[in-house]
Design an enzyme around this catalytic site. Structure first.
Site, PDB file in Angstrom:
ATOM      1  N   CYS A  96       0.817  -1.223   0.000  1.00 34.97           N
ATOM      2  CA  CYS A  96       0.000   0.000   0.000  1.00 34.97           C
ATOM      3  C   CYS A  96       0.852   1.275   0.000  1.00 34.97           C
ATOM      4  O   CYS A  96       1.459   1.594  -1.016  1.00 34.97           O
ATOM      5  CB  CYS A  96      -0.966  -0.045   1.178  1.00 34.97           C
ATOM      6  SG  CYS A  96      -2.420   0.972   0.919  1.00 34.97           S
ATOM      7  N   HIS A 192      -3.543  -5.004   1.483  1.00 37.90           N
ATOM      8  CA  HIS A 192      -2.936  -4.583   2.739  1.00 37.90           C
ATOM      9  C   HIS A 192      -3.138  -5.632   3.831  1.00 37.90           C
ATOM     10  O   HIS A 192      -3.772  -6.648   3.622  1.00 37.90           O
ATOM     11  CB  HIS A 192      -3.450  -3.202   3.159  1.00 37.90           C
ATOM     12  CG  HIS A 192      -4.857  -3.198   3.701  1.00 37.90           C
ATOM     13  ND1 HIS A 192      -5.595  -2.058   3.799  1.00 37.90           N
ATOM     14  CD2 HIS A 192      -5.654  -4.189   4.164  1.00 37.90           C
ATOM     15  CE1 HIS A 192      -6.769  -2.337   4.314  1.00 37.90           C
ATOM     16  NE2 HIS A 192      -6.836  -3.623   4.544  1.00 37.90           N
TER      17      HIS A 192
END
Ligand code: ZN
Lengths: 260, 452
Positions: A96, A192
């Site tokens: 991310c 994530h």
């Protein structure tokens, strides 16, 4: 001879937006289960690091504020050294916010530019609304399943290769069907949190790549991942449902009760 | 005001707690202002990530003891539609309010709108933790939304702010009117740093705060290493804590503007110390008599699933809601203090109200639970039961975990663990808790523990 791997968790307190430490926990546990001795170290802002001495480097996600600090920290020598380690074949997993900073730059929705390390040939720009939901990706070697939640839209340059093709979800930008990027043994992704425990085959792939570089061979036993695979399949199922509902979320909008 | 509208909404009331409010607001947008404006003592709001429900309920108990009739959205419907529905339920058929004061727990994103509609006398801000990022976006955004509400607040209204949370204390800058800071001076577990603790920054220097003491999550005594700015000195502070186990509560020594007091809180855990303190600070701002504060707190009974004790099939079931890492880690601390927690049921749903992303389970310190507690039988359940089982596997617990997708089945299986008279800890997310309560009711054990 008992094999060991040195794992570096970079910026652990800054870049851990939502369970990203799960990736380090998974590497450590799976190394042990494979009979490999995992040596986990952490380093943060201002540390002098010989990145090339490590086998696997893990960096998680953060908000704009943390990304600003990390972007500054990686500007100049430290960023060059990290890029050189990747050239040298060190395994790197960037999730991310860290993925964005390993590209060329990231322009936030507020118009601020964070320079990147340039390991990956890609650029990221903040967009309208966040891309949120379960995601499934067809990658080389297997399916990756997880959760994405990002405002940035990433566009791959001509040299970059995507980590995989989006099956259900948004991926890099919600438009071109690509997700993540890889270069040598460095992997960047929007999946994530616990990417590695959620995708045990990919965790073992990182371990194998690291073993290959250090020991010239990468034999791994097959572990019992029955439960993990059930969880993995459930995420894929939910990504299909999310894709059917499919809408970019506007944060803070009144859409339901939040009993807390 | 249309009597017909009230009748209509009453009729709709049976369909759910938000619908009548939505319909009423659509037909008559000023309805919440009209209804809440009739309460002679105005309204009190409670917002923040954790502890809204418990703090609001404690306040309601104290206000009742002080002889005030209270209208309170105890069902947890904390959006403007839910609050409107609560007032609609409380007024008579001509639209007249009997209650003297309103207590509303308010969703962070709804604060500004609620402040505009209601005659707010005080607003309590509990804390800001990362929670449901899939719904709220980044945390800074949530803080900004609450700050906007505080800016709109009248000059005479009180803001009760948690001094120990840098993000809450930082809201003081948005305030012109009176502020009371509350905080904890006594640390029960001094200096504990959890590996996944959230980090907080000085807004001026952008440097991470240094902590002299940590009470819970990122709450504690912090200071910026750059400019030296830090935790404001609290006006009301807990100076001593004596904590019992999961079945017991805490005894607090509290420093107040009116002198020192001792208060009994019948709920365990540091987060309930903060909840009680917030309720006390607000009671003080409202000038309520201390006797009402003491009695109201002491008589407090756990709200819906927050440390609720139920008698089920001859066993004691402790129902403790879990919803984010900070809260779950605190629950683990309570279990460890209990010493011999052997039977645990963890039910993780990821429906909308729970937050659809369960990545946060990896920020919970299950390693500590597995290492420190006797866990003979663990049952996992809910829509993400497998993910929970995987989390426990990586925390070192791969044997003795039973997985049930159905909540009723899970409850039956888990209840077989503790013998008669034994205790089962049930740790569900919000919708899993609703499902489990349904299952308990179907089994015919809906009575509260002390009624059994
Ligand atoms: Zn400072």
């Amino acid at each position: 001879m008992r094999r060991s791997l040195r794992i570096l968790h970079l910026y652990p307190e800054l870049m851990n937006l939502y369970g990203d430490r799960g990736n380090v926990l998974a590497l450590r546990a799976r190394c042990r289960w494979h009979g490999i001795d995992p040596r986990v170290e952490t380093a943060s802002l201002g540390a002098r690091i010989d990145y090339g001495a490590y086998d696997v480097i893990v960096i998680g996600g953060g908000q704009d504020r943390e990304q600003r600090l990390v972007s500054r920290d990686l500007a100049g020598d430290r960023g060059h050294a990290l890029a050189a380690a990747v050239e040298d074949g060190v395994c790197l997993l960037a999730v991310c916010g860290a993925y964005q900073l390993l590209g060329k730059y990231y322009v936030t929705a507020g118009g601020e530019t964070f320079p990147g390390v340039g390991v990956f040939d890609l650029v990221t720009e903040g967009g309208d609304g966040r891309l949120v939901g379960h995601i499934a990706v067809a990658a080389e070697g297997g399916t990756l399943a997880g959760f994405e939640n990002h405002g940035g839209r990433t566009t791959l340059g001509p040299v970059a290769r995507p980590l995989g093709k989006v099956l259900w979800g948004y991926g890099n930008n919600g438009r071109d069907g690509t997700e993540g990027a890889f270069y040598r043994n460095a992997f960047g992704t929007y999946l994530h949190g616990p990417l590695l425990p959620g995708n045990p085959w990919f965790a073992d792939r990182l371990i194998a790549l690291a073993l290959e570089r250090r020991y010239g061979e990468a034999e791994l036993e097959v572990l019992d991942d029955q439960m993990d695979l059930m969880a993995h399949r459930e995420v894929i199922r939910q990504s299909r449902l999310d894709a059917r509902r499919g809408s970019v979320r506007q944060p803070g909008k009144e859409t339901g009760a939040s009993p807390r | 005001m249309s009597k017909l509208l009230i009748k209509l909404c009453r009729a709709l009331g049976y369909a759910g707690s938000n619908l009548p409010g939505r319909v009423a607001l659509f037909l008559y947008p000023r309805i919440l202002a009209r209804l809440s404006g009739q309460c002679r003592s105005g309204a009190v709001l409670v917002t923040g990530t954790n502890g809204k429900t418990t703090t609001a309920l404690m306040l309601t108990g104290i206000l009742n003891r002080a002889g005030l009739t209270v209208v309170h959205n105890r069902s947890g419907a904390n959006l403007i539609s839910g609050i409107t529905a609560t007032y609609l339920q409380a007024c008579d058929w001509r639209g007249r309010m009997k209650a003297a004061i309103g207590v509303a727990e308010v969703d962070e994103a709804s604060v500004a709108r609620v402040v505009r509609e209601m005659p707010v006398r005080a607003i309590v801000v509990t804390n800001f933790f990362r929670d449901q990022l899939d719904r709220f976006g980044e945390l800074d955004h949530t803080v900004t939304l609450v700050g906007r509400g505080l800016e709109l607040l009248g000059d005479k209204a009180w803001a009760l702010l948690n001094a120990d949370d840098p993000l809450v204390a930082g809201l003081a800058g948005a305030r012109r009117g009176p502020i009371t800071f509350y905080g904890v001076e006594a640390d029960a577990d001094p200096g504990e740093h959890h590996p996944a603790r959230e980090i907080r920054y000085c807004s001026r220097c952008e440097l991470p705060f240094r902590y002299l003491a940590v009470t819970y999550g990122h709450l504690g005594h912090y200071r910026c290493p750059g400019c030296g700015d830090g935790r404001p000195v609290p006006d009301i502070a807990v100076t001593g804590i004596w904590q019992g186990g999961a079945g017991a509560g805490s005894l607090l020594a509290v420093r107040t503007g009116r002198g020192p007091v001792e208060l009994a809180v019948p709920l365990p855990g540091m987060y309930n110390v903060y909840n009680a303190l917030a309720a006390v600070a607000c009671s003080d701002a409202l000038d309520l008599p201390w006797q009402a504060v003491e009695e109201g707190l002491a008589a407090f009974t756990a709200s819906f699933g927050r440390m609720e004790r139920l008698a089920v099939d001859g066993r004691e079931v402790l129902l403790i809601l879990v919803k984010n890492p900070a809260g779950f880690n605190e629950v683990i601390r309570i279990l460890l203090r209990d010493g011999d927690c052997a039977d645990v049921l963890i039910a993780i749903n990821n429906k909308y109200a729970d937050g659809t992303d369960v990545s946060w389970l990896w920020d919970v310190d299950f390693e500590r639970l597995v290492a420190g507690a006797r866990l003979d039988r663990v049952t996992v359940a809910g829509t993400r039961a497998e993910a929970m089982a995987v989390r426990l596997k990586y925390a070192g617990l791969d044997r003795g975990v039973t997985m049930c997708s159905d909540l009723g089945d899970a409850l039956r299986v888990a209840l077989q663990g503790p013998g008669p008279g034994g205790r089962l800890y049930v740790l569900p997310t919000y919708t899993a808790m609703l499902g489990l309560r349904d299952a308990i009711r179907r089994l015919g054990y809906a009575r509260r523990y002390w009624e059994a």
